[in-house]
Design an enzyme around this catalytic site. Structure first.
Site, PDB file in Angstrom:
ATOM      1  N   GLY A 151      16.724 -30.336  10.732  1.00  0.00           N
ATOM      2  CA  GLY A 151      17.968 -30.358   9.984  1.00  0.00           C
ATOM      3  C   GLY A 151      17.744 -30.896   8.585  1.00  0.00           C
ATOM      4  O   GLY A 151      16.760 -31.593   8.320  1.00  0.00           O
ATOM      5  N   CYS A 152      18.666 -30.585   7.709  1.00  0.00           N
ATOM      6  CA  CYS A 152      18.505 -30.963   6.307  1.00  0.00           C
ATOM      7  C   CYS A 152      18.581 -32.469   6.117  1.00  0.00           C
ATOM      8  O   CYS A 152      17.707 -33.074   5.484  1.00  0.00           O
ATOM      9  CB  CYS A 152      19.535 -30.252   5.434  1.00  0.00           C
ATOM     10  SG  CYS A 152      21.227 -30.385   6.018  1.00  0.00           S
TER      11      CYS A 152
END
Lengths: 343, 343, 343, 343
Positions: A151-152
């Site tokens: 995930g970012c």
């Protein structure tokens, strides 16, 4: 997480030339190409010297032709994608929906980078694939058939914390407090009222509050695997910018860091092509449109226990999604890690 | 800080009518009127039913006429202001420069609200004047001749923390971690390259890092006076918006809060006209152009000790500067506290 | 269009007092209250000294409670609105859908201000109601039962052109070229991908090109009725701002204007409370959140025929929609024209 | 302006390879490198396969090291630049100041691209150098020693108008009305109050009104040289975006265009690598960070004489400044025209 493999050698001009002249490009596909991450993937693939886009699927936007990376790109319906025609498939499908499509692509013989949360540590299908936080896990990614792209938020935070965790520098039992802010592209391009320009402009707010954001799972699992016994506290915010994430992390140390406070990061990331250690707090504009993580560290004055502020900035669509996915794909395909990526 | 005096009674229509028909408005002056806070002060004064602007001074912009609050307002040189013509003077002069001018205005017989840091707790001339965090200190402000108006960040953070501190709910010795973000008007309107639209748009960054921001002094002194023994950690950020502050505060509790987690704030602020307790995280657009503090509280899941997230939003130019200054001036002049203020 | 009735007298303090103390407020309703114009109407009504909101309807957002003008406002389903309970109804329904609802409200005995295009000059049901461009048509609006509120672009452009047309100053047969730019609130708050922050930010584009925008009809009909024989050319653009319209109008004159180039506007609008003649080009920030039209005029140098640039700025949601609607409602209800409107 | 030389052949992979492997890069210098155009020039040079940056001068920012195009770049004082060390010098100095420095660079033996207005058509030193509007003037630029790089507005407008002018399609004596809007980078990065984020955000306004903008001189001279007898009317506006220009041009035709309205542009620009003809109105985001001009044309409905809307979008810092300067430099140095330029 295995012992880390060394950072890759740089690519010199001759090697670039070698790769650029490869007669046959490697066909790759993108599932869920109409979202922001999917579009960025298509653009990166178009500009990559060794990859070519075999197909790009979309549901609502099937049939649409959009300009990506300087080329007209037409989205096909998911059923019209010949999964077997691609050597590697990127899945930018939504969480939950991705898992099944990843299975079909694997059955068709394609390697897969899954950008959804489904296979990440702490999630339902964790353990099926190495976690694609490239700099921490390179050894398992090289040559892998399936990788769970991080995930970012998790990317920005875990890369910032890892050097402290690996050196047992965080006070056991302490809370690591992260406030992070993301541009709106992190929320996707599905039309929602609260993401309209008229609502986001001149605004700023926290969301997903109460320590419940989806990315906490993969962060907690990864930090635990790295050996830290801490409480992660994470509060995300929505910024009136298109792209970029800044994570502001407050850490209580087990002991002061002698000498250069950036030392642990220098040791860990000396040869990393996509990690920058900065003397000043990083700004979004330092990292936007680049596949880098930019990290800055400062001691916090006036506290009874030694504390640090660690700031970490990425482009959420590049190092936080499509860029890191291509970085992983390069390793899976035995290409130079930096190929086709803007640093 | 004294025991709190009760919140003010509301103004009913008859009272408003009474005040609006006062034959003679009270003359007030503004020193340093050309900055954002000074301009906001002029606009509030023009719209106030009982005040009138006697003079507005500016240095570089002396002689300029600008439209503020629907009226043309001409800035005069500092030496051309008849300090004695004003019953009350607001000083929006820079820190350091304000102190001397405040003295001259006092010598001329004017009451003064000083918006600079000079007289605030923890600063050089602390103790000379009550601290104008109105809701915490109303008793000392009513009828005072001189008030030290709080900093914008300090206002948002201290109003959010006070109910916890007053009830001894924060774990002694723990760190209270605040990440806050402010619109660019907080940095003033002096022309600086880093504040140009081309630099700020689509950007976000921390500044004043390392726990050294000026407002920490007044926050530490106030928290200590309220009785808490904690470490304050404060990291401010610059937002690409014109106005507004959001403070995201992570607190370790001495003990869990039973029942309604908002209980301490409800108890403390039940009758306050300018404090809003929100069920959802506050957004800047909830508070911009209003003289309010909007507070939201949530328990943090998954931590070994009980922890809270406290979110607090204000308009940095109103409740964080000019609005609170008028709120204090109303009390000093024995006017209803809410007069002339947008809630 | 009739000969113009004179501009209204100003309201002095005593008159305001008189109206503010009216014991019974006039109940008014809003149809289609969840859009930007509808919300602005509710906010204006809440702040109006003589009106009170009887109901506010919405379809998709029925049941939602939102904060408007400092008050919680709950949208009811269209069928749940007691049309007869309102003395006047504002319809902010979409074009086409409005006509029928306007009829029902009229049948129920309410006066109506229709903000849709349905009844405007040049449109399907033109002629059923006076055109609510207040400053040009005051005589027909006072006491009317039904008024067609103008479009936002039309308001900014027609108010700017009328003084030239009325004095036969535009060269017959010439083209009047208008480029106008609007903030995104002009496009409504229904969720559309092209209006997302990530799409609009840092962008600018023309739309509705080719001289086909809906507002051309009412502009052409009105200009013709005022007596001009010209071609209107109109190109709208979408600005990355929330609100505001700027129209830049290039006119070829029949003859040069002797003396003060602003003369025709001064003559026409001398006593108008909501029209400002500016010495400098108007900026959106001069007019946003105000119910005014701000006009600036300059001769164009270096052309063989005399030409003028006329610039006209409004807040599209106030003078371009809800504000002008309240201005008209005030006249219809025999209230002072400026009541409850921010100038 | 000479008869146009043909558009350049495309670069195939082999040619690119040939150029990329040139052993010695060509040293070039930048005068006035600290402004937005100067910085963009440095970034392009760093990414150019055949150029290398010999020096970059700045006055106020001398000694500063900034990251441009992925490389640290240190600005030297003007007197410290060895003009003779560069084969070609770009001058991004202010109008007026540039002329003398250009002379010194020429005396030192360097070729020069002057980005200031000094040498452009219609300006004081017009005639000393070919006008670097590349697509119109390629024949004179190839191999030239000195080129006057066009203004940003002029580039967008003249490239849009040229196909009409060359075919005598504009009605003689008519007015060509251009409203254009530019991002703030067009105003430079010198700190000015009116360019602060707090002033520009959520705003929009015209400036340089009355048909007096500096770029009119070069537009008038060029249009006249191309053979048109028209009045140019030009009104620029300031947009709240960082970069990009959109020109909206309204033209009265001498006769209708039969068949494809885009025909004249297709004929003129068939093989041009940096001109795009679009079916939809161009948006800034279509052109930003690219060295292209994107043009769209539509007939205007409902006018008595045939009229056209011509829309033209560029990145003001690339095709409007640094990009076109490198495009010209490539021709002057006998390199492929597209080398090092993002299309």
């Amino acid at each position: 997480m295995q012992k880390r493999s060394p950072a890759p050698p740089g690519i010199d001009g001759a090697a670039l030339h070698h790769y650029a002249l490869r007669v046959n490009r490697i066909p790759v596909g993108v599932l869920g190409a109409s979202g922001y991450a999917g579009r960025e993937l298509c653009a990166l693939i178009h500009g990559h010297p060794c990859l070519e886009l075999a197909f790009a699927t979309a549901n609502d936007q099937r049939g649409a032709t959009v300009r990506l990376g300087g080329r007209d790109t037409t989205f096909v319906a998911p059923d019209d994608a010949a999964l077997g025609s691609a050597e590697l498939v990127f899945s930018a499908l939504p969480h939950g929906a991705s898992y099944e499509s990843v299975g079909r692509a694997r059955d068709a013989g394609a390697r897969v980078v899954d950008l959804s949360a489904d296979l990440r540590p702490g999630n339902e299908h964790a353990g099926s694939a190495p976690y694609g936080l490239t700099e921490l896990n390179r050894g398992q990614i090289v040559g892998a058939d399936l990788v769970a792209n991080p995930g970012c938020y998790a990317t920005s935070i875990l890369l910032a914390l890892a050097p402290l965790v690996e050196r047992d520098l965080i006070a056991p039992g302490s809370a690591v407090v992260t406030d992070a802010a993301s541009g709106v592209s992190g929320a996707g391009n599905a039309p929602k009222r609260e993401l309209l320009f008229g609502e986001v402009s001149e605004d700023y707010r926290a969301y997903g509050t109460g320590n419940v954001h989806r990315h906490l799972k993969e962060m907690r699992a990864t930090v635990a695997e790295l050996g830290a016994d801490v409480d992660l506290v994470f509060t995300p915010h929505l910024l009136p910018v298109a792209r970029g994430i800044l994570a502001s992390i407050t850490v209580t140390l087990a002991r002061p860091i002698d000498g250069d406070v950036l030392g642990p990061w220098r040791d860990a990331y000396a040869a990393e092509p996509f990690i920058e250690l900065a003397k000043e707090p990083p700004a979004l504009r330092d990292v936007v449109r680049r596949n880098v993580t930019r990290i800055h560290v400062e001691p916090l004055a006036g506290t009874r226990r030694p504390m640090l502020l660690v700031l970490s900035a990425i482009d959420n669509l590049l190092k936080g999604a499509a860029g890191q996915a291509v970085q992983n794909a390069n390793l899976m395909l035995s290409l130079p890690e930096t190929l086709g990526l803007p640093a």
